[in-house]
Structure formats: structure tokens, C-alpha cells
Motif scaffolding. Structure first.
Motif, PDB file in Angstrom:
ATOM      1  N   ALA A   1     -16.967 -39.827  15.821  1.00  0.00           N
ATOM      2  CA  ALA A   1     -16.477 -40.988  15.073  1.00  0.00           C
ATOM      3  C   ALA A   1     -16.672 -40.791  13.567  1.00  0.00           C
ATOM      4  N   LYS A   2     -17.830 -40.248  13.177  1.00  0.00           N
ATOM      5  CA  LYS A   2     -18.072 -40.007  11.760  1.00  0.00           C
ATOM      6  C   LYS A   2     -17.075 -38.992  11.209  1.00  0.00           C
ATOM      7  N   ALA A   3     -16.780 -37.964  11.985  1.00  0.00           N
ATOM      8  CA  ALA A   3     -15.841 -36.944  11.539  1.00  0.00           C
ATOM      9  C   ALA A   3     -14.438 -37.523  11.373  1.00  0.00           C
ATOM     10  N   GLU A   4     -14.023 -38.375  12.325  1.00  0.00           N
ATOM     11  CA  GLU A   4     -12.695 -38.985  12.226  1.00  0.00           C
ATOM     12  C   GLU A   4     -12.616 -39.933  11.030  1.00  0.00           C
ATOM     13  N   ALA A   5     -13.697 -40.709  10.821  1.00  0.00           N
ATOM     14  CA  ALA A   5     -13.697 -41.623   9.675  1.00  0.00           C
ATOM     15  C   ALA A   5     -13.634 -40.845   8.364  1.00  0.00           C
ATOM     16  N   GLU A   6     -14.366 -39.753   8.293  1.00  0.00           N
ATOM     17  CA  GLU A   6     -14.340 -38.924   7.095  1.00  0.00           C
ATOM     18  C   GLU A   6     -12.951 -38.331   6.865  1.00  0.00           C
ATOM     19  N   LYS A   7     -12.296 -37.928   7.976  1.00  0.00           N
ATOM     20  CA  LYS A   7     -10.949 -37.367   7.856  1.00  0.00           C
ATOM     21  C   LYS A   7      -9.965 -38.431   7.354  1.00  0.00           C
ATOM     22  N   ARG A   8     -10.062 -39.657   7.909  1.00  0.00           N
ATOM     23  CA  ARG A   8      -9.168 -40.723   7.452  1.00  0.00           C
ATOM     24  C   ARG A   8      -9.409 -41.049   5.975  1.00  0.00           C
ATOM     25  N   LYS A   9     -10.689 -41.017   5.580  1.00  0.00           N
ATOM     26  CA  LYS A   9     -11.010 -41.294   4.174  1.00  0.00           C
ATOM     27  C   LYS A   9     -10.400 -40.241   3.249  1.00  0.00           C
ATOM     28  N   ILE A  10     -10.525 -38.982   3.674  1.00  0.00           N
ATOM     29  CA  ILE A  10      -9.964 -37.906   2.861  1.00  0.00           C
ATOM     30  C   ILE A  10      -8.449 -38.024   2.781  1.00  0.00           C
ATOM     31  N   ASP A  11      -7.799 -38.342   3.929  1.00  0.00           N
ATOM     32  CA  ASP A  11      -6.334 -38.488   3.936  1.00  0.00           C
ATOM     33  C   ASP A  11      -5.886 -39.622   3.017  1.00  0.00           C
ATOM     34  N   SER A  12      -6.603 -40.749   3.101  1.00  0.00           N
ATOM     35  CA  SER A  12      -6.206 -41.886   2.263  1.00  0.00           C
ATOM     36  C   SER A  12      -6.413 -41.578   0.783  1.00  0.00           C
ATOM     37  N   GLU A  13      -7.511 -40.900   0.476  1.00  0.00           N
ATOM     38  CA  GLU A  13      -7.749 -40.532  -0.921  1.00  0.00           C
ATOM     39  C   GLU A  13      -6.693 -39.560  -1.415  1.00  0.00           C
ATOM     40  N   SER A  14      -6.291 -38.616  -0.545  1.00  0.00           N
ATOM     41  CA  SER A  14      -5.239 -37.661  -0.931  1.00  0.00           C
ATOM     42  C   SER A  14      -3.915 -38.372  -1.163  1.00  0.00           C
ATOM     43  N   THR A  15      -3.577 -39.325  -0.284  1.00  0.00           N
ATOM     44  CA  THR A  15      -2.324 -40.067  -0.434  1.00  0.00           C
ATOM     45  C   THR A  15      -2.325 -40.901  -1.718  1.00  0.00           C
ATOM     46  N   ALA A  16      -3.460 -41.557  -1.962  1.00  0.00           N
ATOM     47  CA  ALA A  16      -3.555 -42.380  -3.184  1.00  0.00           C
ATOM     48  C   ALA A  16      -3.426 -41.517  -4.423  1.00  0.00           C
ATOM     49  N   ALA A  17      -4.091 -40.345  -4.389  1.00  0.00           N
ATOM     50  CA  ALA A  17      -4.007 -39.463  -5.556  1.00  0.00           C
ATOM     51  C   ALA A  17      -2.572 -38.982  -5.768  1.00  0.00           C
ATOM     52  N   ALA A  18      -1.885 -38.688  -4.670  1.00  0.00           N
ATOM     53  CA  ALA A  18      -0.492 -38.234  -4.785  1.00  0.00           C
ATOM     54  C   ALA A  18       0.391 -39.338  -5.343  1.00  0.00           C
ATOM     55  N   ASN A  19       0.196 -40.562  -4.851  1.00  0.00           N
ATOM     56  CA  ASN A  19       1.006 -41.682  -5.337  1.00  0.00           C
ATOM     57  C   ASN A  19       0.747 -41.945  -6.818  1.00  0.00           C
ATOM     58  N   THR A  20      -0.526 -41.822  -7.205  1.00  0.00           N
ATOM     59  CA  THR A  20      -0.851 -42.033  -8.621  1.00  0.00           C
ATOM     60  C   THR A  20      -0.195 -40.974  -9.488  1.00  0.00           C
ATOM     61  N   ALA A  21      -0.244 -39.728  -9.011  1.00  0.00           N
ATOM     62  CA  ALA A  21       0.389 -38.656  -9.773  1.00  0.00           C
ATOM     63  C   ALA A  21       1.887 -38.869  -9.900  1.00  0.00           C
ATOM     64  N   ILE A  22       2.517 -39.302  -8.817  1.00  0.00           N
ATOM     65  CA  ILE A  22       3.964 -39.545  -8.855  1.00  0.00           C
ATOM     66  C   ILE A  22       4.289 -40.696  -9.805  1.00  0.00           C
ATOM     67  N   ALA A  23       3.493 -41.794  -9.707  1.00  0.00           N
ATOM     68  CA  ALA A  23       3.748 -42.965 -10.562  1.00  0.00           C
ATOM     69  C   ALA A  23       3.592 -42.622 -12.036  1.00  0.00           C
ATOM     70  N   ASN A  24       2.618 -41.774 -12.336  1.00  0.00           N
ATOM     71  CA  ASN A  24       2.398 -41.397 -13.728  1.00  0.00           C
ATOM     72  C   ASN A  24       3.491 -40.478 -14.258  1.00  0.00           C
ATOM     73  N   SER A  25       4.140 -39.737 -13.350  1.00  0.00           N
ATOM     74  CA  SER A  25       5.146 -38.771 -13.787  1.00  0.00           C
ATOM     75  C   SER A  25       6.567 -39.334 -13.843  1.00  0.00           C
ATOM     76  N   LEU A  26       6.824 -40.506 -13.241  1.00  0.00           N
ATOM     77  CA  LEU A  26       8.171 -41.078 -13.178  1.00  0.00           C
ATOM     78  C   LEU A  26       8.419 -41.972 -14.414  1.00  0.00           C
ATOM     79  N   THR A  27       9.001 -41.425 -15.474  1.00  0.00           N
ATOM     80  CA  THR A  27       9.383 -42.212 -16.665  1.00  0.00           C
ATOM     81  C   THR A  27      10.772 -42.814 -16.450  1.00  0.00           C
ATOM     82  N   ASP A  28      11.177 -43.695 -17.384  1.00  0.00           N
ATOM     83  CA  ASP A  28      12.492 -44.343 -17.262  1.00  0.00           C
ATOM     84  C   ASP A  28      13.622 -43.318 -17.328  1.00  0.00           C
ATOM     85  N   LYS A  29      13.489 -42.323 -18.220  1.00  0.00           N
ATOM     86  CA  LYS A  29      14.545 -41.312 -18.357  1.00  0.00           C
ATOM     87  C   LYS A  29      14.677 -40.477 -17.081  1.00  0.00           C
ATOM     88  N   ILE A  30      13.522 -40.137 -16.501  1.00  0.00           N
ATOM     89  CA  ILE A  30      13.569 -39.331 -15.267  1.00  0.00           C
ATOM     90  C   ILE A  30      14.197 -40.131 -14.140  1.00  0.00           C
TER      91      ILE A  30
END
Length: 295
Positions: free
Chosen positions: A229-258
């Protein structure tokens, strides 16, 4: 043997003397007397020799006085000398059946231990063992047997029932071997090995051991489930953190011109089917006309 030889020799001489004095008429008496006397003489001569067999050590005693040990071979001796032999071959002391050792664990549970102690006599200590025990059989009964049983009980008393029955069998065997060797070696008894053949718990202890094993298994399964259970929770935490980081990177890179450029490209591809296509890609809601024919 000496007395028998003297008796036969005397009988043979008597028969020969009586025949010569014609007290006995049959000539067979003379032959019988000669043969009887010869047998008695040979038996008498044999009392002056003794053969120690291979892998044996002899201890001579003459009128209560103990002599030095004899090695294997032919030895001359007095007719009044008795010889006690000790075999130097390994012997087995089997503590099984009626001799099974009843032991108690550190928790007070009763177990029954079957074992075999392989031992032999050190030839250099034969004389001391003779003075201490008197014979090879007495060495086993007076020294090897009681000391082995005592040590087995002491060793099992330092272990739990589960350890003595299953988990620590090899360690217990090695400990028994070491202690018996240390106890008997100074007396001239060599221990060639200890084989703990079987350990059987009493009915009450068997029930307690089964319950303990089941509890240990249940605990192990629960610990494994917690780790999973601890391993699965850690995996879900890592996945969610990776997804959030990816979304943040995308949001920061999408300007009006792009965003406008990507929108125009998308509707340009759509205008391939419709030559003139209005798209809401302009700024402030101003539509942009994409002409697929004029590019």
C-alpha cells in the motif's frame, strides 16, 4: 584356562602311568592319556601369550596391579595376568526409544529429542579410562551417556520451543556437538559427530507452536500488505506530481502568440476541405479568414 590346562595335563599323565603299571588294560588309555596331556600342555602354554586384535588396546592386570597398555599384536604374559581390551573404533550412542531425551524449552514446553552421538576412545588415554570406568561398555554408560543427556537438556533450555522444533535445529546440533566434545575430550573420549535425528514436541507444545506459526504468517502477510500500500501510494504521489509539473510547464510555455499560431494552423488544415473558413483565432474575438485556395 590355566586350571583347565593343569587338569587335562594331570589327567593325561595319570592315564599313562596307570597303563604302564597295568592298572588299566586297554592300550587306548595310553593314547588317550598322551592326547589329553598334549592338549593340557598347549592350553597351558597359551596362558603365557595374548593377542591384541587390530584397532584394540589391551590393559593387563596382574594380581590387582595395572600394567602399561598393549598395542595390537602378540604379547607374552603371566598365566595370572588378565587383559581388558578397549576398541578404538567409533561407536554409536543412540538416544532413541526408551533413551529418548525429554527436554524443556526456555518457555517451559516439553520436547522429545532423538539423537546419535558418535564417539571413540583415544588410545593414549586408555589406561586412564580403564582406571576410571573399567571397560569400554562402562565408559559409554558412565561417561558418554549421562554427560550427553545433560548437555542436550541444557542446550534446549536456552531455546524456545519453535527454535528447538524447527528454526534453529542446525544451530542447536552444532552447539550440542561443541559442548559434548569439550566435556569428553579431557577424559580421552573423542566425539566424531552428533546427529540430532528428530525433535518431537508434546501435544500441548505442538498446539502452541502451530498457533505461533500462524500468528507469524498473519503478521508477515499484514506487513507485506502495508508495504504494498505504501509503495502504491508513493507511486500515485509521484505520478500526480509529474502530471502537475508537466501541466505547469505547458501553461508557462503557451503565450497568446503561440496559441494564435497553433489555432491558425489547425483551421488552415481544416480549410483544405472548405476554401474559405472563418476561425475565431483573432485577438479580441476578431475572426480570421483562412483561404485554403490562396494560402
Amino acid at each position: 584356562m590355566l586350571y583347565i590346562s593343569l587338569l587335562l595335563l594331570a589327567l593325561g599323565i595319570t592315564l599313562v602311568v596307570l597303563r604302564r603299571r597295568e592298572v588299566v588294560e586297554f592300550r587306548l588309555a595310553t593314547l588317550t592319556g598322551i592326547l589329553t596331556g598334549a592338549v593340557g600342555l598347549l592350553l597351558g602354554l597359551s596362558t603365557f601369550t595374548y593377542v591384541v586384535e587390530p584397532y584394540e588396546v589391551g590393559v593387563p592386570t596382574t594380581l590387582g596391579k595395572v600394567g602399561t597398555t598393549w598395542q595390537s599384536g602378540l604379547h607374552l604374559k603371566s598365566p595370572l595376568t588378565d587383559v581388558t581390551t578397549f576398541s578404538t573404533r567409533p561407536a554409536d550412542l543412540n538416544l532413541t526409544g526408551n533413551d529418548t531425551v525429554e527436554v524443556r524449552s526456555s518457555e517451559g514446553g516439553v520436547l522429545y529429542a532423538d539423537l546419535t552421538v558418535k564417539w571413540s576412545i583415544d588410545p593414549e588415554h586408555t589406561l586412564a579410562l580403564y582406571k576410571l570406568a573399567g571397560s569400554a561398555e562402562a565408559v559409554q554408560q558412565r561417561l558418554v551417556y549421562p554427560d550427553s543427556r545433560e548437555i542436550v537438556r541444557n542446550v534446549f533450555a536456552r531455546h524456545t520451543g519453535v527454535e528447538g522444533y524447527s528454526t534453529q535445529r542446525e544451530a542447536i546440533t552444532a552447539e550440542i556437538d561443541k559442548l559434548i566434545t569439550a566435556r569428553l575430550a579431557p577424559r580421552g573420549i573423542l566425539v566424531n559427530g552428533v546427529n540430532l535425528r528428530n525433535v518431537k514436541p508434546s501435544d500441548g507444545l505442538q498446539k502452541a507452536i502451530d498457533q505461533k506459526i500462524q500468528q507469524d504468517q498473519a503478521t508477515a502477510q499484514a506487513e507485506a500488505a502495508v508495504r504494498t500500500a505504501k509503495a502504491e501510494a508513493e507511486k500515485r504521489k509521484i505520478d500526480s506530481e509529474s502530471t502537475a509539473a508537466a501541466n505547469t510547464a505547458i501553461a508557462n510555455s503557451l503565450t497568446d502568440k503561440i496559441l494564435m499560431s497553433q489555432c491558425i494552423e489547425a483551421f488552415k488544415a481544416a480549410a483544405e476541405k472548405n476554401p474559405v473558413y472563418a476561425s475565431p483565432c483573432g485577438s479580441a474575438g476578431t475572426p480570421v479568414i483562412v483561404d485554403g485556395t490562396k494560402k
